[in-house]
Design an enzyme around this catalytic site. Structure first.
Site, PDB file in Angstrom:
ATOM      1  N   ASP A 100       0.850  -1.194   0.000  1.00 11.56           N
ATOM      2  CA  ASP A 100       0.000   0.000   0.000  1.00 11.56           C
ATOM      3  C   ASP A 100       0.885   1.242   0.000  1.00 11.56           C
ATOM      4  O   ASP A 100       2.038   1.196   0.413  1.00 11.56           O
ATOM      5  CB  ASP A 100      -0.942   0.016   1.210  1.00 11.56           C
ATOM      6  CG  ASP A 100      -0.216   0.079   2.547  1.00 11.56           C
ATOM      7  OD1 ASP A 100       0.761  -0.669   2.736  1.00 11.56           O
ATOM      8  OD2 ASP A 100      -0.623   0.892   3.410  1.00 11.56           O
ATOM      9  N   GLU A 164       0.016  -1.053   5.781  1.00 16.89           N
ATOM     10  CA  GLU A 164       1.048  -0.617   6.722  1.00 16.89           C
ATOM     11  C   GLU A 164       0.890   0.858   7.042  1.00 16.89           C
ATOM     12  O   GLU A 164       1.112   1.286   8.172  1.00 16.89           O
ATOM     13  CB  GLU A 164       2.452  -0.873   6.146  1.00 16.89           C
ATOM     14  CG  GLU A 164       3.591  -0.646   7.144  1.00 16.89           C
ATOM     15  CD  GLU A 164       4.108   0.789   7.204  1.00 16.89           C
ATOM     16  OE1 GLU A 164       4.860   1.104   8.144  1.00 16.89           O
ATOM     17  OE2 GLU A 164       3.765   1.607   6.326  1.00 16.89           O
TER      18      GLU A 164
HETATM   19 ZN   LIG Z   1       6.849   2.110   4.466  1.00 20.66          ZN
END
Ligand SMILES: [Zn+2]
Length: 424
Positions: A100, A164
């Site tokens: 992501d 994340e």
């Molecule tokens: Zn990162």
């Protein structure tokens, strides 16, 4: 003399070219969190590539009930984790990369965020260093090993995860805590810069404070209670508290920049009247966020308690009642610290063979997914390209750095297999 099967320059070059190609294709998929609109497409690409490199691959879809309860910032779009494994002897070396990215944002001059372009030896695009570049380096290293016909000297794993950037609960958190993955060694090719790896990172606690007043017509403000002004008082007092409470605390670990050795809290990243607000109406509600960063010596629970009691104390001093405000937690992630020992030695040796001296590990000032692994006993390091404008316009990776990382990661399994205790 190169030991049989060890990737040499020709294989590394093939791995590097493959990494550049994969990176371009990855950047072109706008895997922006928290929306996650194109996660499935990215997961499919990554799974296909790992399979072509001889890995057995699971694409794990995060359970819906888990996603709803644990990942409140995430959208409804499904979350996919790509988990590949190339079985050999113990121990297990596991690479973790999040696919992501933060939004493209305005201000790009070289190209558009999701249209990768190579210019003057640099590849531009959102995620080039944070951290699709790291993922590409790992795949390139696997490619180099395969080209060399190298039997991996230890078991290799790759986990490519979403979310994340919003705390990792529906990515690495799910893989470790729900699927139960427990690797011996973990490398996260996050943008640490090539000078030294990170052996830990700061933690994060993100709160949303809602202040409640009373709406009234702007021509008769005395009939209302201005929630904006109440929030402003609360925020300013809180800022004073933060400045005095945190300034005496300092991590004993090396964190670059030096000021990141203190805990921090930033107020007002998101702030406003819910909905739109109106110029001619006394605001009846006002919301602002607090982004608290924790040094490795702290933990989320104590930071949470401390902030809650500070807010309570300030509210009493300002004459607020308990109903005048509420505090909601948005995301939290623990800080991490570990002693990577032989993993660091092995990285240093691999990097040296690839042509670079690597310094002593430091601590990342931001948050990473490392803590999910270290709290379960894995030894872990983050090591990846220079932080060229990550999260900013014109993010790019230096292709020489990418080539070096391909080589380093291709040699790492061999240096680690030699240094790791048997049967660990
Ligand atoms: Zn990162």
């Amino acid at each position: 003399l190169t030991p049989a099967g060890l990737p040499g320059d020709r294989e590394v070059e093939a791995g590097f070219e493959y990494a550049v190609d994969v990176l371009k294709r990855l950047i072109a998929i706008p895997t922006v969190s928290p929306q996650g609109e194109h996660y499935e497409e990215a997961a499919e690409l990554l799974a296909r590539e790992l399979e072509s490199l001889g890995f057995s691959v699971d694409v794990i879809r995060v359970r819906e009930d888990y996603q709803r309860s644990k990942c409140r910032v995430a959208s409804e779009n499904p979350r996919f984790i790509v988990y590949g494994r190339l079985e050999a002897a113990t121990p297990t070396l596991h690479f973790n990369g999040h696919y992501d990215v933060v939004p493209g944002g305005p201000g790009w001059t070289v190209t558009e965020p999701f249209k990768p372009v190579i210019k003057d030896g640099k590849l531009y695009g959102r995620g080039a260093v944070d951290m699709k570049g790291g993922i590409a380096a790992v795949l390139g290293a696997f490619k180099a090993m395969r080209e060399a016909g190298a039997q991996p000297p230890l078991t290799l794993e790759a986990a490519f995860v979403p979310d994340e950037e919003i705390g990792g609960e529906c990515g690495t958190g799910y893989l470790v805590n729900e699927v139960g993955v427990r690797p011996d060694y973990v490398v996260l090719p996050e943008p640490s810069g090539l000078e030294a790896p990170w052996k830990g990172h700061r933690g994060i606690l993100w709160l949303r404070v809602k202040v409640k007043g009373r709406t009234a017509h702007a021509s008769t403000p005395w009939l209302g209670r201005n929630a904006f002004l109440m929030a402003a008082q609360l925020a300013l007092s809180l800022q004073d508290y933060i400045a005095s409470a945190y300034s005496s605390r300092r991590s004993r670990y090396r964190i670059d920049p030096e000021d990141a050795r203190m805990p921090t809290a930033m107020i007002g990243g998101v702030a406003g009247v819910p909905g739109e607000g109106k110029a001619n109406q006394v605001p009846g509600e006002f919301v602002f966020t607090i982004d608290r960063r924790l040094i490795p010596e702290e933990n989320v629970e104590s930071a949470r308690r401390e902030l809650a009691s500070a807010i309570r104390w300030i509210a009493v001093k300002l004459g607020f009642s308990q109903d005048d405000y509420s505090v909601e937690e948005v995301i939290s992630a623990e800080p991490a610290i570990n002693e990577p020992g032989e993993l660091y030695e092995a990285l240093r040796e691999a990097a040296s063979q690839a042509g670079r001296a690597v310094g002593e590990p430091t601590i990342c000032p931001g948050g990473l997914d490392m803590w999910y692994y270290t709290t379960k006993g894995s030894k872990a390091l983050a090591y990846g390209p220079s932080y060229h404008l990550a999260h900013a316009p014109d993010e790019h990776i230096d292709l020489e750095e990418l080539r070096f990382l391909v080589k380093t990661f291709a040699l790492l399994p061999f240096t680690l297999a030699r240094l790791a205790p048997r049967g660990s």
